[in-house]
Write a protein that holds these residues in place. Structure first.
Motif, short mmCIF file in Angstrom:
data_model
loop_
_atom_site.label_atom_id
_atom_site.label_comp_id
_atom_site.label_asym_id
_atom_site.label_seq_id
_atom_site.Cartn_x
_atom_site.Cartn_y
_atom_site.Cartn_z
N ARG A 1 4.45 -7.55 -3.23
CA ARG A 1 3.07 -7.04 -3.11
C ARG A 1 2.69 -6.21 -4.34
O ARG A 1 2.15 -5.11 -4.23
CB ARG A 1 2.90 -6.21 -1.83
CG ARG A 1 3.09 -7.01 -0.55
CD ARG A 1 3.03 -6.13 0.67
NE ARG A 1 1.67 -5.71 0.98
CZ ARG A 1 0.89 -6.35 1.83
NH1 ARG A 1 1.32 -7.44 2.44
NH2 ARG A 1 -0.31 -5.91 2.07
N GLU B 1 0.80 -2.51 -14.40
CA GLU B 1 0.65 -2.73 -12.97
C GLU B 1 -0.71 -2.22 -12.54
O GLU B 1 -1.17 -1.17 -12.98
CB GLU B 1 1.74 -2.00 -12.18
CG GLU B 1 1.54 -2.18 -10.69
CD GLU B 1 2.77 -1.89 -9.87
OE1 GLU B 1 3.76 -1.42 -10.43
OE2 GLU B 1 2.71 -2.15 -8.65
N HIS C 1 -3.15 -1.04 -9.32
CA HIS C 1 -3.06 -0.62 -7.93
C HIS C 1 -4.28 -1.06 -7.16
O HIS C 1 -5.41 -0.74 -7.53
CB HIS C 1 -2.90 0.90 -7.87
CG HIS C 1 -1.66 1.35 -8.56
ND1 HIS C 1 -0.39 1.20 -8.01
CD2 HIS C 1 -1.45 1.90 -9.78
CE1 HIS C 1 0.50 1.65 -8.86
NE2 HIS C 1 -0.11 2.08 -9.96
N LEU C 2 -4.05 -1.81 -6.12
CA LEU C 2 -5.15 -2.32 -5.30
C LEU C 2 -5.13 -1.68 -3.91
O LEU C 2 -4.07 -1.30 -3.42
CB LEU C 2 -5.04 -3.84 -5.14
CG LEU C 2 -5.05 -4.68 -6.41
CD1 LEU C 2 -4.93 -6.16 -6.04
CD2 LEU C 2 -6.33 -4.45 -7.20
N PRO D 1 -5.51 -2.03 0.23
CA PRO D 1 -5.02 -3.13 1.08
C PRO D 1 -6.01 -4.28 1.19
O PRO D 1 -5.61 -5.45 1.15
CB PRO D 1 -4.84 -2.45 2.44
CG PRO D 1 -4.64 -1.01 2.13
CD PRO D 1 -5.42 -0.73 0.89
N TYR E 1 -6.22 -6.28 -2.04
CA TYR E 1 -5.01 -7.11 -2.14
C TYR E 1 -5.12 -8.34 -1.25
O TYR E 1 -4.84 -9.46 -1.65
CB TYR E 1 -3.77 -6.28 -1.79
CG TYR E 1 -2.50 -7.08 -1.92
CD1 TYR E 1 -1.94 -7.33 -3.19
CD2 TYR E 1 -1.87 -7.62 -0.80
CE1 TYR E 1 -0.80 -8.07 -3.32
CE2 TYR E 1 -0.72 -8.40 -0.93
CZ TYR E 1 -0.18 -8.62 -2.20
OH TYR E 1 0.94 -9.38 -2.33
N GLU F 1 -11.31 3.00 0.86
CA GLU F 1 -9.89 2.81 1.15
C GLU F 1 -9.06 3.49 0.08
O GLU F 1 -9.51 3.69 -1.05
CB GLU F 1 -9.55 1.33 1.08
CG GLU F 1 -10.03 0.52 2.22
CD GLU F 1 -9.51 -0.87 1.99
OE1 GLU F 1 -8.82 -1.38 2.86
OE2 GLU F 1 -9.77 -1.42 0.90
N GLU F 2 -7.90 3.77 0.46
CA GLU F 2 -6.95 4.32 -0.52
C GLU F 2 -6.24 3.16 -1.20
O GLU F 2 -6.08 2.08 -0.64
CB GLU F 2 -5.92 5.23 0.20
CG GLU F 2 -6.51 6.52 0.73
CD GLU F 2 -7.29 7.28 -0.34
OE1 GLU F 2 -6.74 7.49 -1.44
OE2 GLU F 2 -8.47 7.64 -0.08
N VAL F 3 -5.85 3.42 -2.40
CA VAL F 3 -5.14 2.42 -3.17
C VAL F 3 -3.77 2.14 -2.53
O VAL F 3 -3.10 3.05 -2.04
CB VAL F 3 -4.97 2.91 -4.63
CG1 VAL F 3 -3.97 2.05 -5.39
CG2 VAL F 3 -6.31 2.90 -5.32
N LEU F 4 -3.46 0.88 -2.51
CA LEU F 4 -2.20 0.46 -1.90
C LEU F 4 -1.01 1.06 -2.65
O LEU F 4 -0.92 0.96 -3.87
CB LEU F 4 -2.12 -1.06 -1.94
CG LEU F 4 -0.94 -1.74 -1.28
CD1 LEU F 4 -1.10 -1.69 0.22
CD2 LEU F 4 -0.86 -3.16 -1.76
#
Lengths: 235, 899
Positions: A147, A155, A157-158, A160, A163, B893-896
């Protein structure tokens, strides 16, 4: 050529179009079955079991939606819809009803062949039922096992949902996905009309993944239809 | 010399007259002093002469009375069959007007112009038939005797003692192009009478004897001679005018004649007409509706209407005035109309009335100033009053009497209550108050009665000895007398004020109604709606059934609106309406033309002709329209006609505009399509035919170039066709705006992708702030807008020209602009370029629809699009989109997190 090439069923009523498609497709080594009406097409599909169906939306006897519905009753063969520009509405309905992709007339041969390749690839994947764990496109790398998402070496950052949206697009890579299909898969069946969610998240994704968000290279918008992750297995 | 130059108005009149003359037939009248002078004979002789000249002569109606010499003259002349009319069981021969109109000879003979037609005929009088013949362009020969002339009809009556009922308006004589006097000395005429050669159908034997006295004949001959001389004089004047010779009389003079209910008014009218004819001035017949007068009875009204009509038929203008004092009204009106002579009748009422109430005549004379007042007698016979007049005047409603009694009774009660506290004489005031109240509620006699009753009650109840009419003190007689006189004066004044108020209220109401009509008419544009409005208003105001019929191009009438419940007019009524339409004159119920019709038909005359007819029939069939109502009706018809004409003009103009637009559009479309489609097609066909030629060896690079050409031209063709199709779909409304929440950035991305390599030569800078909200628009359509704007920028600017795309939001409006540093737009063309089929100078093969499509799309989104030249060179295209409201947004949302 030892290997038997894929069989394509062409349902199209105009002879000139059929001629153009026949020459283009046969030059690429595909085998071709032609049908001038929807009924004939349905019969050919049942008897010849083609690998891809090219379906014209302006058939004289049945409309594309009906043909798609009847085909989907018994086969998952990819269907690529060929339509004129003013048939946006029919196009979306046919896609929602199970067609895999579309082409708007006039189109060029390159586009057509790319769509067929994508369709065939998805059909093959479905049969093996196994996606690759790492997806790479240009400088984008998505490691679905871990993931993690990279642009170049960096990298990204996404969230959820971002993603989930990205992986949904990857799963359908190269194919158009309608707004409703995307919303259903990412947000759930209750959100199929909330197009604005998609707008916001696609913009966010582009800003995170694309070098120039106003000139996207793979997160493509198909106005009035949906989105497409631009991907050509051989291109 | 200056003075000799003809007045342009006069010349115009002359031109008009000549114009009309050309269209209408000529009228020749054989004019005589008495029956038997040989008019018919002379007419037939003249007709024979004309026939000998080769003219198409037809005898319409000639009465020979069996005289052989006259019969002989009919020989060889075509005779129109007479129409046999069934009237009250008798078959009466009549002149067949329709047959004459259908036959349409050059010249027609119609004897006895003054003849009255059988009532079922189209016209009341034969002269009206003749008028119609003339209007149809047929020349007419006719005969008439002097005694039939309206203006001297009363003189004839006075001279001969014979009432001549068949009269003829003088206007028809004035209209005649030629009058031939057939003169026979009285002695010769008497000789012919004795020989039995004279036939006088309309007079009884005794009357004939009376009529044909030598003295009478001399007088009649003189009248005929004088009338002919007058006519010659008129022709002389006319000639002078036609030749532009200035007249010597002051043109502004007018004569005013006061007309009332009294039958003697007829004499006044004739006198005025003679005076006016003598002086050659215009004249006006005026009636004053004085509220102080006793209310006129129905028969009075009808007589007045007859008088006014008579005056009009003799060429007068008629007017009805309302006001407090007759004399004042007349004088004010007279001054406003430049009247310098007023004709009034001699008073016939008792002298004491003048003493008591004042004499209108006296006031008129005193106030007349520089206006001459002629007081003429209505002498010879005192007109017999119609009996119904008296009864109608006495027909007070019982309620009014009851009112006066009740009021006096209440006054007595009030006075009785007051009597212990006030002086006895002051109690009289209570009664005076009662009289005022009575007068404000009732008419003359009940209020006078209340005055009398009040005095009596005062005497009986409050003057000792009580409960008897006897009086102790003589001084009370003075009190009674004073009280009575004051009561009478007060009651009359109150009545007068009240009636005046009523009359002005009536007028005000009518004016208001008329205003309402014109206001309502002004709001509408459609003929049907206008007709409905006219029907509604006229129906309400005149308490009638109304139908509006509008003529089409073939002059056929169709009802466009009819009073609710009224059946569409039948064939009979329609033919009356048709007549009205063709002759531009009122006809039907209450008129002299086709009076048998159920409704009165008025033409709707607009400046370009009669557009239709309005039919109106009173709900109570016995109520004919009086002249005043008639005037009002005409005013209503005029208002309606004007509104109709406006509607027609608007329709016509609109139709013409649409047609012109369509026409020019089609032309532009055809020319641009044929050119723009042919150019790429030519290139494609050319390239393909080269490739197909097997015998020509083309190098690989050449082949590729040709194939590229084919590809490019095909795409160009596709763009052109797409634009044309889009435009036609946008115009026909086939495209619906399918608004969805969109991100501008995304759409721009799509456009840039589609443009691809084409943008390579134009460096693009973009400023799309991330803060831009989502906007609800149709993605496909706005994509099209961007596409067209970019394509234009590429097409109309040289290679290397930088482009700038930016967007901003303020006050819920997002403004997008695409600017270039190209040659810019020709000044003044900024708006023009958005029009259909307008192309820039360096057009690279477009139809000139791109910007029109942009504008249509942006307008459909509630935005605006426009173009400007930039300071420092180049053009900028801007469009706005409303960005109101925000869609429900997903939660942040918060970043994963990396696992």
């Amino acid at each position: 050529m030892a290997e038997e090439k894929e069989l394509i069923l062409l349902i199209e009523d105009e002879p000139q179009m059929r001629r153009f498609l026949r020459i283009t497709l046969e030059s690429q080594g595909y085998r071709l079955v032609e049908a001038a009406t929807a009924r004939e097409g349905l019969m050919q599909a049942a008897t010849r079991n083609p690998d891809v169906v090219l379906l014209d939306l302006g058939l004289p006897d049945l409309d594309g939606l009906e043909v798609t519905g009847k085909l989907r009753e018994w086969t998952q063969t990819p269907i690529i819809v060929i339509s004129a520009r003013e048939q946006e509405h029919d196009k979306v309905r046919t896609l929602d009803a199970g067609a895999d992709d579309y082409l708007t007339k006039p189109f060029n041969a390159g586009e057509l062949l790319a769509r067929i390749r994508v369709a065939l690839r998805h059909a093959a994947l479905r049969n093996t039922d196994a996606g690759e764990p790492v997806f790479t496109l240009h400088n984008l790398r998505v490691d679905m096992g871990e993931r993690r998402v990279f642009v170049g070496d960096e990298e990204v950052h996404l969230t959820p949902l971002e993603y989930k949206l990205l992986t949904t697009l990857i799963r359908h890579a190269g194919k158009v996905i309608t707004h409703r299909q995307l919303l259903r898969e990412v947000w759930g069946p209750a959100y199929v009309d909330e197009v604005q969610y998609l707008r916001v998240y696609m913009t966010q994704l582009r800003h995170k993944l694309e070098a120039d968000p106003t000139r996207p290279r793979f997160l493509m918008n198909e106005p009035g239809i949906g989105y497409r992750l631009k991907y050509d297995p051989e291109g | 010399m200056e003075e000799r130059r003809p007045d342009p108005d006069v010349l115009l009149k002359q031109a008009q007259r000549e114009e009309e003359r050309k269209r209408e037939g000529t009228l020749k009248i054989f004019f005589g002093a008495a029956p038997g002078v040989g008019k018919t004979f002379a007419m037939l002789e003249a007709a024979q002469a004309k026939r000998a000249e080769g003219l198409d002569v037809v005898v319409g109606y000639v009465e020979t009375h069996g005289r052989p010499d006259t019969e002989a003259l009919l020989e060889g002349l075509e005779r129109l069959p007479r129409r046999s009319v069934d009237y009250r069981g008798k078959q009466l021969p009549e002149f067949d007007l329709d047959a004459a109109l259908a036959r349409k000879p050059t010249l027609i003979l119609v004897d006895e112009l003054a003849h009255t037609n059988v009532p079922v005929s189209r016209h009341k009088k034969r002269w009206q038939d003749v008028t119609e013949l003339l209007e149809a362009g047929i020349n007419v020969y006719t005969t008439v005797n002097v005694q039939h002339l309206e203006s001297i009809n009363d003189v004839v009556h006075r001279i001969t003692g014979v009432v001549v009922r068949e009269t003829l308006p003088d206007s028809i004589l004035d209209r005649a192009d030629e009058i031939e006097l057939i003169d026979l000395p009285p002695d010769d005429l008497l000789q012919r009478l004795r020989e039995g050669k004279v036939y006088v159908p309309e007079l009884a034997a005794s009357a004939v004897e009376n009529f044909f006295r030598k003295g009478n004949l001399i007088a009649l001959r003189e009248l005929a001679l004088r009338r002919t001389a007058e006519r010659v004089d008129e022709q002389m004047q006319l000639y002078r005018r036609d030749q532009g010779i200035r007249s010597i009389w002051p043109a502004a003079d007018r004569i005013l004649v006061c007309v009332g209910y009294n039958p003697r008014s007829i004499r006044l009218i004739h006198a005025a007409r003679r005076l006016a004819a003598g002086l050659r001035t215009e004249w006006i017949a005026v009636h004053v509706e004085a509220p102080s007068r006793v209310r006129p009875s129905e028969s009075d009204k009808k007589r007045l209407a007859d008088h006014m009509r008579l005056a009009e038929s003799l060429g007068a203008e008629s007017a009805t005035l309302t006001g407090g004092t007759i004399s004042e009204e007349i004088l004010t009106y007279a001054r406003s109309r430049n009247v310098n002579k007023i004709i009034v009748g001699k008073p016939t009422h008792a002298r004491w009335k003048d003493k008591l109430f004042g004499s209108p005549l006296d006031e008129l004379v005193r106030g007349s100033g520089d206006i001459d007042v002629y007081v003429t007698s209505g002498d010879v016979e005192e007109p017999h009053r119609h009996p119904e007049t008296k009864t109608s005047r006495r027909s007070w409603r019982k309620r009014e009497w009851l009112w006066s009694v009740l009021i006096v009774l209440s006054c007595t009660a009030v006075a009785a209550l007051m009597s212990p506290y006030v002086d006895r004489v002051d109690l009289a005031m209570v009664y005076l108050l009662g009289v005022v109240i009575t007068a404000s509620k009732t008419s003359t006699w009940p209020s006078l009665f209340a005055a009398l009753l009040g005095v009596a009650a005062f005497d009986v109840f409050f003057v000792p000895p009580y409960y008897t009419f006897a009086v102790n003190d003589v001084k009370y007689f003075f009190t009674f007398a004073a009280m009575f006189i004051v009561s009478v004066v007060i009651s009359r004044l109150t009545l007068r004020v009240r009636r005046q108020a009523e009359a002005s209220r009536m007028r005000e109401r009518r004016t208001a109604y008329l205003y309402n009509l014109s206001r309502d008419l002004a709001r509408e544009r459609e003929v049907e709606r206008l007709s409905e409005i006219a029907v509604k208003h006229m129906g309400e105001v005149f308490d009638s059934e109304v139908a509006v019929l509008i003529a089409d191009e073939q002059k056929r009438l169709t009802p466009t609106a009819i009073s609710p419940g009224l059946v569409a007019p039948g064939q009979q009524e329609l033919s009356v309406a048709q007549w009205v339409l063709e002759h531009h004159q009122p006809a039907g119920f209450g008129t002299d033309t086709l009076p048998g019709a159920k409704a009165l038909y008025l033409p709707l005359i607009a400046s370009a002709g009669t557009v239709g007819v309005v039919g109106i029939s009173p709900k109570k069939p016995q109520d004919a329209f009086d002249p005043e109502q008639f005037h009002y009706l005409e005013a209503y018809a005029n208002q309606t006609a004007m509104a109709m004409e406006r509607a027609f003009l608007v329709e016509e103009a609109h139709g013409a505009l649409l047609k012109a637009e369509r026409e020019s559009l089609r032309n532009t479309l055809l020319s641009s399509i044929s050119h723009d489609l042919r150019t790429p097609l030519t290139a494609i066909t050319g390239a393909v035919s080269t490739l197909l030629q097997n015998d020509v060896a083309i190098e690989q690079s050449g082949r590729l170039e040709l194939l590229h050409t084919i590809h490019e031209e095909a795409e160009r063709l596709n763009r052109i066709i797409k634009n044309i199709l889009d435009m036609s779909r946008l115009e026909s409304g086939a495209i619906t705006v399918n608004k969805e929440w969109q991100s501008l950035e995304e759409i721009v991305g799509v456009v840039l992708n589609r443009l691809g390599d084409r943008l390579n030569d134009h460096p693009l800078t973009m400023r799309l702030p991330r803060t831009l909200p989502l906007i609800a628009f149709d993605g496909l359509l706005i994509e099209q807008v961007f596409m067209n704007l970019f394509e234009n920028a590429i097409k109309y600017t040289p290679k290397g020209t930088p482009l700038e795309l930016s967007a901003s939001e303020a006050f819920f409006i997002v403004t997008v602009e695409l600017a270039d540093r190209g040659p810019g737009i020709p000044p003044g063309e900024e708006e023009h370029i958005f029009e259909k089929f307008v192309r820039g100078r360096a057009s690279g093969g477009g139809v000139g629809l791109g910007l029109t499509i942009c504008r249509t799309i942006i307008n459909a989104h509630g935005g605006k699009v426009w173009a400007e030249n930039r300071p420092g060179g180049g053009a900028v295209f801007r469009f706005t989109l409303p960005a109101t409201g925000l869609p429900p947004m997903p939660k942040r949302e918060e970043v994963l997190e990396v696992q």
